[in-house]
Design an enzyme around this catalytic site. Structure first.
Site, PDB file in Angstrom:
ATOM      1  N   ARG A  63     -18.358 -15.181  -6.418  1.00  4.98           N
ATOM      2  CA  ARG A  63     -19.552 -14.340  -6.570  1.00  4.98           C
ATOM      3  C   ARG A  63     -19.731 -13.869  -8.014  1.00  4.98           C
ATOM      4  O   ARG A  63     -20.855 -13.749  -8.508  1.00  4.98           O
ATOM      5  CB  ARG A  63     -19.444 -13.139  -5.625  1.00  4.98           C
ATOM      6  CG  ARG A  63     -20.696 -12.262  -5.542  1.00  4.98           C
ATOM      7  CD  ARG A  63     -20.579 -11.317  -4.361  1.00  4.98           C
ATOM      8  NE  ARG A  63     -21.736 -10.442  -4.271  1.00  4.98           N
ATOM      9  CZ  ARG A  63     -21.704  -9.121  -4.426  1.00  4.98           C
ATOM     10  NH1 ARG A  63     -20.535  -8.524  -4.691  1.00  4.98           N
ATOM     11  NH2 ARG A  63     -22.783  -8.389  -4.319  1.00  4.98           N
ATOM     12  N   HIS A  67     -23.217 -14.320  -9.956  1.00  2.00           N
ATOM     13  CA  HIS A  67     -23.952 -13.165 -10.475  1.00  2.00           C
ATOM     14  C   HIS A  67     -24.021 -13.177 -11.998  1.00  2.00           C
ATOM     15  O   HIS A  67     -24.925 -12.581 -12.575  1.00  2.00           O
ATOM     16  CB  HIS A  67     -23.309 -11.871  -9.981  1.00  2.00           C
ATOM     17  CG  HIS A  67     -23.721 -11.514  -8.587  1.00  2.00           C
ATOM     18  ND1 HIS A  67     -24.051 -10.235  -8.192  1.00  2.00           N
ATOM     19  CD2 HIS A  67     -23.879 -12.284  -7.480  1.00  2.00           C
ATOM     20  CE1 HIS A  67     -24.385 -10.236  -6.910  1.00  2.00           C
ATOM     21  NE2 HIS A  67     -24.269 -11.466  -6.456  1.00  2.00           N
ATOM     22  N   ASP A  68     -23.079 -13.853 -12.632  1.00  2.00           N
ATOM     23  CA  ASP A  68     -23.162 -14.015 -14.084  1.00  2.00           C
ATOM     24  C   ASP A  68     -24.283 -14.978 -14.453  1.00  2.00           C
ATOM     25  O   ASP A  68     -25.134 -14.675 -15.289  1.00  2.00           O
ATOM     26  CB  ASP A  68     -21.827 -14.525 -14.624  1.00  2.00           C
ATOM     27  CG  ASP A  68     -21.861 -14.743 -16.135  1.00  2.00           C
ATOM     28  OD1 ASP A  68     -22.422 -13.879 -16.836  1.00  2.00           O
ATOM     29  OD2 ASP A  68     -21.330 -15.761 -16.597  1.00  2.00           O
ATOM     30  N   VAL A  71     -28.137 -14.052 -14.430  1.00  2.00           N
ATOM     31  CA  VAL A  71     -28.630 -13.018 -15.354  1.00  2.00           C
ATOM     32  C   VAL A  71     -28.374 -13.482 -16.783  1.00  2.00           C
ATOM     33  O   VAL A  71     -27.245 -13.523 -17.232  1.00  2.00           O
ATOM     34  CB  VAL A  71     -27.937 -11.664 -15.092  1.00  2.00           C
ATOM     35  CG1 VAL A  71     -28.530 -10.585 -16.003  1.00  2.00           C
ATOM     36  CG2 VAL A  71     -28.089 -11.259 -13.632  1.00  2.00           C
ATOM     37  N   ASP A  75     -22.914 -16.630 -19.244  1.00  2.00           N
ATOM     38  CA  ASP A  75     -22.455 -16.163 -20.554  1.00  2.00           C
ATOM     39  C   ASP A  75     -21.456 -15.016 -20.476  1.00  2.00           C
ATOM     40  O   ASP A  75     -21.167 -14.368 -21.476  1.00  2.00           O
ATOM     41  CB  ASP A  75     -23.655 -15.725 -21.399  1.00  2.00           C
ATOM     42  CG  ASP A  75     -24.437 -14.581 -20.748  1.00  2.00           C
ATOM     43  OD1 ASP A  75     -24.067 -14.135 -19.633  1.00  2.00           O
ATOM     44  OD2 ASP A  75     -25.420 -14.122 -21.361  1.00  2.00           O
ATOM     45  N   ASN A  95     -24.699  -5.070  -7.796  1.00  2.78           N
ATOM     46  CA  ASN A  95     -23.305  -5.150  -8.252  1.00  2.78           C
ATOM     47  C   ASN A  95     -22.510  -3.867  -8.082  1.00  2.78           C
ATOM     48  O   ASN A  95     -21.295  -3.916  -7.845  1.00  2.78           O
ATOM     49  CB  ASN A  95     -23.266  -5.540  -9.733  1.00  2.78           C
ATOM     50  CG  ASN A  95     -23.799  -6.934  -9.986  1.00  2.78           C
ATOM     51  OD1 ASN A  95     -23.716  -7.811  -9.125  1.00  2.78           O
ATOM     52  ND2 ASN A  95     -24.365  -7.152 -11.171  1.00  2.78           N
ATOM     53  N   HIS A 195     -21.578 -18.378   1.151  1.00  6.28           N
ATOM     54  CA  HIS A 195     -21.343 -17.276   2.079  1.00  6.28           C
ATOM     55  C   HIS A 195     -20.470 -17.697   3.256  1.00  6.28           C
ATOM     56  O   HIS A 195     -20.237 -16.902   4.166  1.00  6.28           O
ATOM     57  CB  HIS A 195     -22.670 -16.709   2.582  1.00  6.28           C
ATOM     58  CG  HIS A 195     -23.323 -15.794   1.606  1.00  6.28           C
ATOM     59  ND1 HIS A 195     -24.499 -15.103   1.874  1.00  6.28           N
ATOM     60  CD2 HIS A 195     -22.980 -15.437   0.342  1.00  6.28           C
ATOM     61  CE1 HIS A 195     -24.836 -14.382   0.814  1.00  6.28           C
ATOM     62  NE2 HIS A 195     -23.927 -14.570  -0.129  1.00  6.28           N
TER      63      HIS A 195
END
Length: 320
Positions: A63, A67-68, A71, A75, A95, A195
């Site tokens: 995850r 999630h990196d 956005v 990076d 988050n 998931h």
């Protein structure tokens, strides 16, 4: 003299190899092979140990990478702590009090830098490798991770709030969200199959189990024991019945209207992704192959390469 000449040649070769690696503009699975061949095996060992100690950690590391990448690209912006100039993504709604695994990434970074002799492996690459190794540790497919990402010097809580897919999204919203990242419907369903691992907090599925119309009634009733109408926001429920095993149970549950999140069940709701859900539910080979391909594709979103960004010494802080 001959030995000195050979030594000089090797020294020059090493310098050129390091320079090429440091400023390469393209990703390659072999990026660290010559300059630090022990980097990837070291990451694998630490991830395996972390997952062995706590099976849930595998989903958490997967995850983190997801999630990196959603956005401002892959990076490592997700790892930056808040400062007067950094509005940390850790404090974004999707988050905060939810995203985890930072200590494992810290441990990897410290160990790899020691083995490589200097900060050579980017935090963004560590996230990508750790995600792959977590999936493998829990019985999932492997893939060659393209490497050579560099780390950002910025983060954005605002972008995290706007760009990360919400657990409350319907299918059109999900398709649009993934499309903005250059990902298609097949990527959407395959990556949502992540998931098959992990848990979700009550605050993300409460409304569905009390007010949802496309949910198995017995399933909803059982979940109400975990998630009361008020309070217990951080109580956990598995995203599928085998939350520490990479399999196709997630998709089988969607067909039975047992998707935990609104965004899960949206994939099988009479829409254009129903066929893929059915295929993945009975064909684990197809799911595994598509998941691996989509992870590689996701891992290429807006990467920093060459002289862009930096290689952080501490994944939580920008180098100054």
């Amino acid at each position: 003299m001959a030995s000195r000449s050979i030594f000089l040649q090797l020294h020059v070769f090493l310098i050129l190899a390091l320079a090429t690696t440091a400023f390469s503009k393209t990703l390659s699975p072999y990026y660290y092979e010559k300059v630090c061949p022990k980097a990837l095996p070291t990451i694998k060992r630490i991830v395996e140990a972390a997952v062995y100690e706590e099976r849930r950690m595998g989903a958490s590391l997967l995850r983190l990478h997801f999630h990196d990448c959603f956005v401002q690209g892959c990076d490592a912006s997700i790892l930056l702590d808040p400062t007067p100039t950094i509005d940390s993504e850790k404090n974004a709604f999707p988050n905060i009090n939810s995203i985890r695994g930072f200590e494992v990434i810290d441990k990897i970074k410290n160990k790899v830098d020691k083995i490589c002799g200097r900060p050579l492996v980017s935090c963004a690459d560590i996230l990508a490798i750790a995600a792959r190794d977590s999936v493998v540790a829990l019985g999932g497919p492997t893939w060659k991770v393209p490497l050579g990402r560099r780390d950002s010097t910025t983060a954005s809580r605002e972008l995290a709030n706007g760009d990360l897919p919400s657990p409350f999204m319907d299918l059109p919203a999900l398709i649009d969200n993934f499309k903005r990242q250059g990902l298609d419907k097949r990527d959407l369903v395959a990556l949502s199959g992540g998931h098959t691992l992990g848990f979700s907090q009550c605050r993300f599925f409460r409304d569905r189990i009390y007010n949802g119309t496309n949910i198995n009634s017995r399933f909803a009733k059982e979940l109400r024991n975990t998630c009361p109408p008020e309070g217990g926001d951080s109580n956990l429920a598995p995203l599928d019945p085998t939350p520490v095993c990479f399999d196709t149970a997630y998709f089988s549950y969607l067909i039975k209207e047992k998707g935990l999140l609104v965004s899960d069940q949206a994939l099988f709701s009479g829409g254009s992704t129903d066929g893929l859900v059915k295929t993945y539910s009975y064909n684990p080979r197809v799911f595994s192959a598509d998941f691996a391909n989509s992870m590689i594709k996701m891992g290429n979103i807006q990467v920093l390469t060459g002289k862009q960004g930096q290689i952080r010494k501490n994944c939580r802080k920008v180098n100054y």
